[in-house]
Write a protein that holds these residues in place. Structure first.
Motif, PDB file in Angstrom:
ATOM      1  N   PHE A 166       4.785 -18.981 -10.433  1.00 34.73           N
ATOM      2  CA  PHE A 166       4.343 -19.301  -9.077  1.00 34.73           C
ATOM      3  C   PHE A 166       3.304 -18.264  -8.670  1.00 34.73           C
ATOM      4  O   PHE A 166       3.630 -17.096  -8.476  1.00 34.73           O
ATOM      5  CB  PHE A 166       5.513 -19.296  -8.086  1.00 34.73           C
ATOM      6  CG  PHE A 166       6.433 -20.469  -8.241  1.00 34.73           C
ATOM      7  CD1 PHE A 166       6.219 -21.643  -7.527  1.00 34.73           C
ATOM      8  CD2 PHE A 166       7.523 -20.408  -9.091  1.00 34.73           C
ATOM      9  CE1 PHE A 166       7.065 -22.728  -7.661  1.00 34.73           C
ATOM     10  CE2 PHE A 166       8.380 -21.489  -9.242  1.00 34.73           C
ATOM     11  CZ  PHE A 166       8.149 -22.648  -8.515  1.00 34.73           C
TER      12      PHE A 166
ATOM     13  N   ARG B  83       8.579 -22.467  -3.421  1.00 37.70           N
ATOM     14  CA  ARG B  83       8.336 -21.033  -3.207  1.00 37.70           C
ATOM     15  C   ARG B  83       8.802 -20.179  -4.369  1.00 37.70           C
ATOM     16  O   ARG B  83       8.542 -18.987  -4.396  1.00 37.70           O
ATOM     17  CB  ARG B  83       9.017 -20.590  -1.920  1.00 37.70           C
ATOM     18  CG  ARG B  83       8.394 -21.252  -0.723  1.00 37.70           C
ATOM     19  CD  ARG B  83       9.025 -20.795   0.537  1.00 37.70           C
ATOM     20  NE  ARG B  83       8.375 -21.503   1.647  1.00 37.70           N
ATOM     21  CZ  ARG B  83       8.718 -21.370   2.890  1.00 37.70           C
ATOM     22  NH1 ARG B  83       9.686 -20.560   3.220  1.00 37.70           N
ATOM     23  NH2 ARG B  83       8.089 -22.057   3.817  1.00 37.70           N
TER      24      ARG B  83
ATOM     25  N   LYS C 269      -2.084 -22.600  -0.958  1.00 36.17           N
ATOM     26  CA  LYS C 269      -1.570 -21.227  -0.979  1.00 36.17           C
ATOM     27  C   LYS C 269      -0.936 -20.891  -2.320  1.00 36.17           C
ATOM     28  O   LYS C 269      -1.122 -19.808  -2.843  1.00 36.17           O
ATOM     29  CB  LYS C 269      -0.538 -21.038   0.129  1.00 36.17           C
ATOM     30  CG  LYS C 269      -1.119 -21.062   1.513  1.00 36.17           C
ATOM     31  CD  LYS C 269      -0.037 -20.830   2.535  1.00 36.17           C
ATOM     32  CE  LYS C 269      -0.631 -20.887   3.928  1.00 36.17           C
ATOM     33  NZ  LYS C 269       0.406 -20.685   4.941  1.00 36.17           N
ATOM     34  N   ARG C 270      -0.146 -21.823  -2.864  1.00 37.32           N
ATOM     35  CA  ARG C 270       0.593 -21.562  -4.096  1.00 37.32           C
ATOM     36  C   ARG C 270       0.230 -22.543  -5.191  1.00 37.32           C
ATOM     37  O   ARG C 270      -0.102 -23.690  -4.937  1.00 37.32           O
ATOM     38  CB  ARG C 270       2.097 -21.671  -3.836  1.00 37.32           C
ATOM     39  CG  ARG C 270       2.739 -20.438  -3.310  1.00 37.32           C
ATOM     40  CD  ARG C 270       4.241 -20.592  -3.181  1.00 37.32           C
ATOM     41  NE  ARG C 270       4.693 -21.779  -2.475  1.00 37.32           N
ATOM     42  CZ  ARG C 270       4.671 -21.904  -1.149  1.00 37.32           C
ATOM     43  NH1 ARG C 270       4.209 -20.946  -0.397  1.00 37.32           N
ATOM     44  NH2 ARG C 270       5.103 -23.012  -0.589  1.00 37.32           N
TER      45      ARG C 270
ATOM     46  N   PRO D   1      -0.733 -17.380  -6.624  1.00 33.48           N
ATOM     47  CA  PRO D   1      -1.698 -17.854  -5.629  1.00 33.48           C
ATOM     48  C   PRO D   1      -2.671 -18.839  -6.295  1.00 33.48           C
ATOM     49  O   PRO D   1      -3.022 -18.679  -7.471  1.00 33.48           O
ATOM     50  CB  PRO D   1      -2.431 -16.585  -5.209  1.00 33.48           C
ATOM     51  CG  PRO D   1      -1.548 -15.459  -5.631  1.00 33.48           C
ATOM     52  CD  PRO D   1      -0.785 -15.937  -6.830  1.00 33.48           C
ATOM     53  N   ASP D   2      -3.081 -19.843  -5.571  1.00 31.64           N
ATOM     54  CA  ASP D   2      -4.037 -20.835  -6.097  1.00 31.64           C
ATOM     55  C   ASP D   2      -5.412 -20.181  -6.188  1.00 31.64           C
ATOM     56  O   ASP D   2      -6.043 -19.910  -5.174  1.00 31.64           O
ATOM     57  CB  ASP D   2      -4.068 -22.045  -5.168  1.00 31.64           C
ATOM     58  CG  ASP D   2      -5.036 -23.123  -5.615  1.00 31.64           C
ATOM     59  OD1 ASP D   2      -5.722 -22.939  -6.646  1.00 31.64           O
ATOM     60  OD2 ASP D   2      -5.116 -24.153  -4.933  1.00 31.64           O
TER      61      ASP D   2
ATOM     62  N   TYR E 190       1.768 -23.657  -9.216  1.00 33.25           N
ATOM     63  CA  TYR E 190       2.870 -23.565 -10.173  1.00 33.25           C
ATOM     64  C   TYR E 190       2.356 -23.928 -11.555  1.00 33.25           C
ATOM     65  O   TYR E 190       1.790 -25.008 -11.760  1.00 33.25           O
ATOM     66  CB  TYR E 190       4.005 -24.514  -9.770  1.00 33.25           C
ATOM     67  CG  TYR E 190       5.048 -24.692 -10.837  1.00 33.25           C
ATOM     68  CD1 TYR E 190       5.871 -23.634 -11.209  1.00 33.25           C
ATOM     69  CD2 TYR E 190       5.207 -25.906 -11.489  1.00 33.25           C
ATOM     70  CE1 TYR E 190       6.818 -23.782 -12.202  1.00 33.25           C
ATOM     71  CE2 TYR E 190       6.157 -26.069 -12.478  1.00 33.25           C
ATOM     72  CZ  TYR E 190       6.961 -24.998 -12.829  1.00 33.25           C
ATOM     73  OH  TYR E 190       7.903 -25.154 -13.821  1.00 33.25           O
TER      74      TYR E 190
END
Length: 168
Positions: free
Chosen positions: A135, A122, A144-145, A137-138, A147
């Motif tokens: 980090f 997160r 969802k996330r 949003p995809d 990196y």
């Protein structure tokens, strides 16, 4: 012992100890050598297979920010060329190669490796600024996330990812 996991630098220390030993262990029960945590050099792979040609090797990749081991590349011999593949992502994870504008790079074009999926953390505790930078949003809808790792890679024609090091 049937499976062992080392960082590449420790593997080299292990091989230093094994080379030149007339009665070195044959490692007959070892079914896999797994490497993770550092970039794996082609010369280390060649050396391993000279010492233990019967023991397959896996190059595992994954940043701490994404649950560590998220891509694997199995080898029964050294890869062709000098670049060591990090493989393909595991189930429920995705690896993207991105250009500076956050578009997917075509096959063979270097870009930043980004990780998406259930294993992505997160953010960094007590470092909101850094968290906002890496980090995100995809943008491809798979998770969802995402990196942004800071690592440089490219897609090979078969979808395997090749690793070239860090941007910085």
């Amino acid at each position: 012992v049937t499976v062992v996991q080392f960082v590449p630098s420790y593997l080299n220390v292990f091989m230093d100890a094994m080379e030149g030993v007339a009665d070195r262990p044959h490692l007959t029960s070892l079914s896999h050598m797994v490497l993770i945590g550092e970039a794996l050099k082609h010369s280390s792979i060649e050396r391993w297979f000279r010492l233990y040609p019967h023991v397959p090797m896996m190059n595992a990749y994954g940043p701490t920010e994404a649950s560590d081991s998220i891509a694997h590349h199995d080898m029964e011999q050294p890869p062709r060329g000098t670049i060591v593949p990090i493989g393909k992502p595991i189930q429920n994870m995705a690896l993207y190669i991105l250009d500076p504008e956050m578009h997917l790079c075509p096959i063979g074009v270097k870009g930043e490796i980004a990780v998406a999926g259930v294993g992505v953390g997160r953010g960094y505790i007590f470092d909101e600024e850094r968290t906002r930078q890496v980090f995100l949003p995809d943008p491809f809808g798979g998770a969802k996330r995402m990196y942004k790792t800071g690592d440089v890679g490219c897609y090979a024609p078969d979808g395997t990812i090749l690793f070239f090091g860090r941007r910085d």
